[in-house]
Design an enzyme around this catalytic site. Sequence first.
Site, PDB file in Angstrom:
ATOM      1  N   GLU A 114    -145.114 -51.803  78.845  1.00 23.35           N
ATOM      2  CA  GLU A 114    -146.113 -52.024  80.133  1.00 23.35           C
ATOM      3  C   GLU A 114    -146.279 -53.597  80.367  1.00 23.35           C
ATOM      4  OE1 GLU A 114    -149.585 -49.654  79.182  1.00 23.35           O
ATOM      5  OE2 GLU A 114    -148.545 -47.728  79.584  1.00 23.35           O
ATOM      6  N   HIS A 237    -155.955 -51.106  88.831  1.00 18.62           N
ATOM      7  CA  HIS A 237    -154.751 -50.620  88.529  1.00 18.62           C
ATOM      8  C   HIS A 237    -153.686 -50.810  89.620  1.00 18.62           C
ATOM      9  CE1 HIS A 237    -151.320 -48.485  86.871  1.00 18.62           C
ATOM     10  NE2 HIS A 237    -151.704 -48.342  85.576  1.00 18.62           N
ATOM     11  N   ARG A 284    -151.363 -56.933  85.150  1.00 20.85           N
ATOM     12  CA  ARG A 284    -151.728 -56.179  86.245  1.00 20.85           C
ATOM     13  C   ARG A 284    -152.581 -56.927  87.038  1.00 20.85           C
ATOM     14  NH1 ARG A 284    -154.190 -50.833  83.176  1.00 20.85           N
ATOM     15  NH2 ARG A 284    -152.105 -50.787  82.504  1.00 20.85           N
ATOM     16  N   HIS A 345    -160.010 -49.317  88.228  1.00 24.64           N
ATOM     17  CA  HIS A 345    -159.263 -48.714  87.097  1.00 24.64           C
ATOM     18  C   HIS A 345    -160.141 -48.939  85.779  1.00 24.64           C
ATOM     19  CE1 HIS A 345    -156.328 -46.669  84.548  1.00 24.64           C
ATOM     20  NE2 HIS A 345    -156.131 -48.059  83.916  1.00 24.64           N
ATOM     21  N   ARG A 380    -157.710 -57.147  80.749  1.00 21.96           N
ATOM     22  CA  ARG A 380    -157.331 -56.235  79.714  1.00 21.96           C
ATOM     23  C   ARG A 380    -155.914 -56.294  79.811  1.00 21.96           C
ATOM     24  NH1 ARG A 380    -156.404 -50.741  79.120  1.00 21.96           N
ATOM     25  NH2 ARG A 380    -156.630 -50.629  81.624  1.00 21.96           N
TER      26      ARG A 380
END
Length: 518
Positions: A114, A237, A284, A345, A380
């Site tokens: 990811e 997100h 992200r 998110h 995060r």
Amino acid sequence: MHADVLVVGTGIAGLSYAVRLAETNSDIKICMISKRDLLESNTKYAQGGIAVVSNFFLDSYEDHVQDTMKASGNTSNKKVVDFVVREGPKCVKELMEWGAQFDTKGTKLHLGKEGGHSAKRIVHHKDQSGLQIQNALIAKARSFQNITFFENHSLVDLITDHHIPNTKQGGCYGAYVISKKDEEIVKITAQLTVLSTGGAGQVYAHTTNPTAATGDGLGAAYRAKVHVENLHFVQFHPTALFPKIGGNTFLISEAIRGAGAILRNFNGEAFMLKYDNRKDLAPRDIVSRAIHSEMKKGKQPHVYLDATHIDTKILEQEFPTILKSCQNAGIDITKDFIPVLPAAHYICGGIDVDQHGQSNLNGLYAIGECSHTGLHGANRLASNSLLEALVFASRAATHSAIRLSSELLPVSFFESIPNWSGTEDISNQKTIQIRELRTTLQHIMSTYVGIIKSGESLQKAEKELHKVYVATKELYQQNKLTPQLTTLRNLVSVAYLIIKQSQKYPTNNGVYFNEDYV
Ligand code: SIN
């Protein structure tokens, strides 16, 4: 009701805490509160999995630590990152012993990739990792006689000195909760209280979180004067399906970009290289802002995610939920681009806790998304949240067992705690007004406190939210308390904190972006 430990929230954090404590201490009475049924939690919707080092030939603790620090712009607490990364493998092994099954390749775990990760390290179960974990933990938790479950009960308030005449001990003694069925307010006293109430994505109009993610623990903790930090670090997100399905925003896991899917704008251009040389797998915050910018430039409500070049067998094997959900929305992801947009998110901040999950209020722990441990800093790293929940649940359980073996309040003290006193006798016919206020609040937050903020937008948000606050306070003072009304009260508290903490934050970092600072 009295228990040794009251756990509010039944996602991965609350359940793994309870299982660990019950497994090692069969005499400790644990009471668990779930806002909906046990299965319905934010955890259930986690698609990607758990970021954890498991292949020591291709990965290392140092790399995972470095990736976490880098994604946060070096704002994570290095000490916390270190122990979370190092204790992760043991916790994941324990989770597997409790029944969670993850995908394998030969004799090894199959690892996904990811954004922001320098190696493949996401342990997963297809694209249904959360559902798999949630089911395994529920089954395990149900096997213990010393865990009692109260489903369909929401948190109203923590019980503190404020509720007890002539008490100044500075502790938390349980909580008042409200049942969904008959709207009765139940007092549950406890030596220790654990908040594991998850996120608060529902303060926004577009969120990957389920409807129950309304920041109940955050709101209650704030009202109890517990330190709540870093709520201005709201992570969006990058890829939620556009439009909503049945009122809900469906997540398109980052793991599909890990498998090769590419973001494209309305002209079909793969745009990510313009923004970051890690392209579609940049952290992200960067990807979300890039999408936001492309949407603005093209004056379009979404961009596209192109997975058409990925082997159909891989899509079927690794992403069955995404394949099916898109199919239901009329999109064949093997042939069509997927319309996507960023959605709220994850809240990187929360209730401030120490390395055992203890808050500044004696007897109150917070674990999982509602906590602020220092792991995430300003942004995060993908799939670090389930890891954090497991590690801190384990630490908090060990610490709780020690506390319960020594410092106990007498039963007579708990008996002296009064029942909830409110305006119970007046009926609450204001359901429509409550729903409208919730929609207004979500609209304010999405319009003025989204991916890009400014001094002016935050000021507008504060002004508009004040009207919602006043209307909510009036409803609260003049009507019988209902689960909908207590939820609205929590949403207002969380929205207020996000706005106020945003206004105080002086620079752009991680997910926080104020255009005045550019
Ligand atoms: C995802 O599957 O993209 C979500 C993972 C996460 O939020 O950590």
